[in-house]
Design a protein around this motif. Structure first.
Motif, PDB file in Angstrom:
ATOM      1  N   LEU A  74       0.817  -1.204   0.000  1.00 17.77           N
ATOM      2  CA  LEU A  74       0.000   0.000   0.000  1.00 17.77           C
ATOM      3  C   LEU A  74       0.855   1.260   0.000  1.00 17.77           C
ATOM      4  N   PHE A  75       1.940   1.226   0.741  1.00 17.28           N
ATOM      5  CA  PHE A  75       2.809   2.405   0.803  1.00 17.28           C
ATOM      6  C   PHE A  75       3.404   2.716  -0.560  1.00 17.28           C
ATOM      7  N   MET A  76       3.866   1.699  -1.248  1.00 19.69           N
ATOM      8  CA  MET A  76       4.477   1.927  -2.560  1.00 19.69           C
ATOM      9  C   MET A  76       3.459   2.391  -3.590  1.00 19.69           C
ATOM     10  N   ARG A  77       2.243   1.944  -3.456  1.00 20.81           N
ATOM     11  CA  ARG A  77       1.217   2.378  -4.403  1.00 20.81           C
ATOM     12  C   ARG A  77       0.752   3.796  -4.131  1.00 20.81           C
ATOM     13  N   ARG A  78       0.438   4.106  -2.888  1.00 14.42           N
ATOM     14  CA  ARG A  78      -0.218   5.369  -2.577  1.00 14.42           C
ATOM     15  C   ARG A  78       0.740   6.502  -2.253  1.00 14.42           C
ATOM     16  N   VAL A  79       1.951   6.156  -1.787  1.00 12.90           N
ATOM     17  CA  VAL A  79       2.917   7.194  -1.448  1.00 12.90           C
ATOM     18  C   VAL A  79       3.972   7.356  -2.539  1.00 12.90           C
ATOM     19  N   ARG A 145       1.805  16.728   5.084  1.00 14.73           N
ATOM     20  CA  ARG A 145       0.992  15.816   5.883  1.00 14.73           C
ATOM     21  C   ARG A 145      -0.367  15.597   5.223  1.00 14.73           C
ATOM     22  N   GLY A 146      -0.855  14.376   5.393  1.00 12.53           N
ATOM     23  CA  GLY A 146      -2.162  14.045   4.848  1.00 12.53           C
ATOM     24  C   GLY A 146      -2.116  13.434   3.474  1.00 12.53           C
ATOM     25  N   CYS A 147      -0.951  13.392   2.863  1.00 14.25           N
ATOM     26  CA  CYS A 147      -0.884  12.785   1.535  1.00 14.25           C
ATOM     27  C   CYS A 147      -0.770  11.271   1.670  1.00 14.25           C
ATOM     28  N   GLY A 148      -0.987  10.572   0.579  1.00 17.98           N
ATOM     29  CA  GLY A 148      -0.871   9.132   0.558  1.00 17.98           C
ATOM     30  C   GLY A 148      -2.165   8.403   0.780  1.00 17.98           C
ATOM     31  N   ASP A 149      -3.251   9.120   1.041  1.00 23.38           N
ATOM     32  CA  ASP A 149      -4.531   8.443   1.147  1.00 23.38           C
ATOM     33  C   ASP A 149      -5.160   8.360  -0.249  1.00 23.38           C
ATOM     34  N   GLN A 150      -6.377   7.941  -0.329  1.00 25.86           N
ATOM     35  CA  GLN A 150      -7.003   7.738  -1.634  1.00 25.86           C
ATOM     36  C   GLN A 150      -7.361   9.054  -2.314  1.00 25.86           C
ATOM     37  N   GLN A 151      -7.465  10.158  -1.580  1.00 26.79           N
ATOM     38  CA  GLN A 151      -7.865  11.432  -2.167  1.00 26.79           C
ATOM     39  C   GLN A 151      -6.674  12.337  -2.491  1.00 26.79           C
ATOM     40  N   PHE A 205       7.727 -20.343  21.332  1.00 18.95           N
ATOM     41  CA  PHE A 205       8.499 -19.630  20.308  1.00 18.95           C
ATOM     42  C   PHE A 205       7.688 -19.448  19.026  1.00 18.95           C
ATOM     43  N   TYR A 206       7.128 -20.540  18.525  1.00 18.31           N
ATOM     44  CA  TYR A 206       6.381 -20.449  17.274  1.00 18.31           C
ATOM     45  C   TYR A 206       4.993 -19.850  17.484  1.00 18.31           C
ATOM     46  N   LEU A 207       4.447 -19.959  18.683  1.00 16.42           N
ATOM     47  CA  LEU A 207       3.192 -19.268  18.973  1.00 16.42           C
ATOM     48  C   LEU A 207       3.389 -17.758  18.886  1.00 16.42           C
ATOM     49  N   VAL A 208       4.469 -17.263  19.476  1.00  9.43           N
ATOM     50  CA  VAL A 208       4.760 -15.831  19.413  1.00  9.43           C
ATOM     51  C   VAL A 208       5.037 -15.396  17.982  1.00  9.43           C
ATOM     52  N   SER A 209       5.832 -16.182  17.262  1.00  6.80           N
ATOM     53  CA  SER A 209       6.190 -15.817  15.893  1.00  6.80           C
ATOM     54  C   SER A 209       4.962 -15.763  14.991  1.00  6.80           C
ATOM     55  N   LEU A 210       4.128 -16.782  15.071  1.00  7.55           N
ATOM     56  CA  LEU A 210       2.965 -16.844  14.180  1.00  7.55           C
ATOM     57  C   LEU A 210       1.882 -15.860  14.585  1.00  7.55           C
ATOM     58  N   SER A 211       1.635 -15.724  15.892  1.00  8.92           N
ATOM     59  CA  SER A 211       0.551 -14.842  16.327  1.00  8.92           C
ATOM     60  C   SER A 211       0.881 -13.385  16.055  1.00  8.92           C
ATOM     61  N   LEU A 212       2.098 -12.954  16.359  1.00  2.52           N
ATOM     62  CA  LEU A 212       2.469 -11.564  16.121  1.00  2.52           C
ATOM     63  C   LEU A 212       2.604 -11.280  14.630  1.00  2.52           C
ATOM     64  N   GLY A 213       3.031 -12.282  13.862  1.00  3.82           N
ATOM     65  CA  GLY A 213       3.094 -12.088  12.419  1.00  3.82           C
ATOM     66  C   GLY A 213       1.723 -11.977  11.786  1.00  3.82           C
ATOM     67  N   THR A 214       0.771 -12.725  12.329  1.00  2.82           N
ATOM     68  CA  THR A 214      -0.590 -12.688  11.770  1.00  2.82           C
ATOM     69  C   THR A 214      -1.307 -11.413  12.135  1.00  2.82           C
ATOM     70  N   TYR A 215      -1.110 -10.928  13.351  1.00  4.15           N
ATOM     71  CA  TYR A 215      -1.852  -9.769  13.831  1.00  4.15           C
ATOM     72  C   TYR A 215      -0.997  -8.503  13.839  1.00  4.15           C
ATOM     73  N   SER A 216      -0.041  -8.408  12.923  1.00  6.37           N
ATOM     74  CA  SER A 216       0.731  -7.184  12.799  1.00  6.37           C
ATOM     75  C   SER A 216      -0.189  -6.064  12.321  1.00  6.37           C
ATOM     76  N   PRO A 217       0.116  -4.829  12.727  1.00  9.10           N
ATOM     77  CA  PRO A 217      -0.776  -3.706  12.399  1.00  9.10           C
ATOM     78  C   PRO A 217      -0.833  -3.404  10.907  1.00  9.10           C
ATOM     79  N   HIS A 218      -2.030  -3.145  10.408  1.00 12.39           N
ATOM     80  CA  HIS A 218      -2.245  -2.715   9.037  1.00 12.39           C
ATOM     81  C   HIS A 218      -2.699  -1.270   9.070  1.00 12.39           C
ATOM     82  N   PHE A 219      -2.001  -0.427   8.351  1.00 15.29           N
ATOM     83  CA  PHE A 219      -2.329   0.992   8.315  1.00 15.29           C
ATOM     84  C   PHE A 219      -2.851   1.343   6.924  1.00 15.29           C
ATOM     85  N   SER A 220      -3.586   2.425   6.845  1.00 11.64           N
ATOM     86  CA  SER A 220      -4.090   2.930   5.576  1.00 11.64           C
ATOM     87  C   SER A 220      -3.377   4.229   5.235  1.00 11.64           C
ATOM     88  N   TYR A 221      -3.023   4.359   3.959  1.00 10.55           N
ATOM     89  CA  TYR A 221      -2.316   5.562   3.512  1.00 10.55           C
ATOM     90  C   TYR A 221      -3.183   6.301   2.508  1.00 10.55           C
TER      91      TYR A 221
END
Length: 221
Positions: A74-79, A145-151, A205-221
């Motif tokens: 998303l960053f490469m597309r919108r920013v 500031r404010g650039c990178g969103d859909q508008q 170890f793998y519970l932490v790796s998989l859970s944090l990888g799955t629920y990493s934050p998704h931001f909108s630009y």
């Protein structure tokens, strides 16, 4: 030579064997060493304290890596203004580079530095990449500031700004790639036994790796 003189070598040999057995009881049985290259003493090194630190480090590294990766397209597309095909190709190249750098980490660990120093060095590289990436995005790529969103597109960027951005994300790739193949085996060195302890830790170890990888934050630009 009298009888006392004849028995002296036997006494010394028995004393040496007792000291050797005592040393074997104090140090690890698998030949692991501490950060100074000495035989690791069970009571002073390793254990669950070191294991918990490694587990926390793995969680933070996983969160940082996937936090960058899941938002990169998303960053490469919108920013940066790339089309979908260009952005997808850039992200694929970056992800593939992470796995290539894993070979570098394994080679340096096995041939020169060892697991502990390899993990420490590549973690520093990863942190430097994350810091420079944050500076690059905040100072150069998200202005005004404010650039990178859909508008509101961000407009064009200089070649220096784009180069600094790519240098940053590939530092993250180098740091994470060199770190990941060594961290699990570094943990295994912390316990001088096999069985339920290793099974329990690898589950965490793998519970932490998989859970944090799955629920990493998704931001909108």
């Amino acid at each position: 030579m009298n009888r006392d003189d004849q028995s002296l070598p036997c006494i010394l040999q028995e004393k040496f064997e007792e000291e050797e057995e005592t040393a074997d009881c104090l140090t690890t049985l698998d030949g692991t060493v501490d950060e100074k290259g000495r035989h690791a003493i069970k009571a002073k090194t390793g254990g669950w304290i070191a294991g918990a630190i490694i587990l926390m480090t793995q969680g933070l590294a996983t969160l940082a890596y996937f936090g960058v990766g899941v938002n990169l397209l998303l960053f490469m597309r919108r920013v940066l203004g790339q089309n979908h095909a260009e952005a997808a190709n850039s992200v694929s190249n970056w992800t593939g580079t992470v796995y290539i750098f894993s070979l570098v980490g394994v080679f340096m660990s096995d041939s020169y530095w060892g697991r502990y120093k390899t993990c420490a060095i590549f973690q520093v590289i990863s942190v430097l990449g994350l810091v420079s990436l944050s500076v690059s995005c905040y100072k150069f790529l998200l202005r005004p500031r404010g650039c990178g969103d859909q508008q509101n597109p961000c407009g064009s960027h200089s070649r220096l700004q784009i180069s600094f951005f790519y240098l940053s994300i590939y530092l993250v790739a180098l740091g994470n790639g060199g770190y990941q193949p060594n961290i699990a085996t570094l943990w295994a060195d912390q316990f001088d036994q096999e069985g339920q302890v290793e099974v329990a830790f690898f589950s965490y170890f793998y519970l932490v790796s998989l859970s944090l990888g799955t629920y990493s934050p998704h931001f909108s630009y």
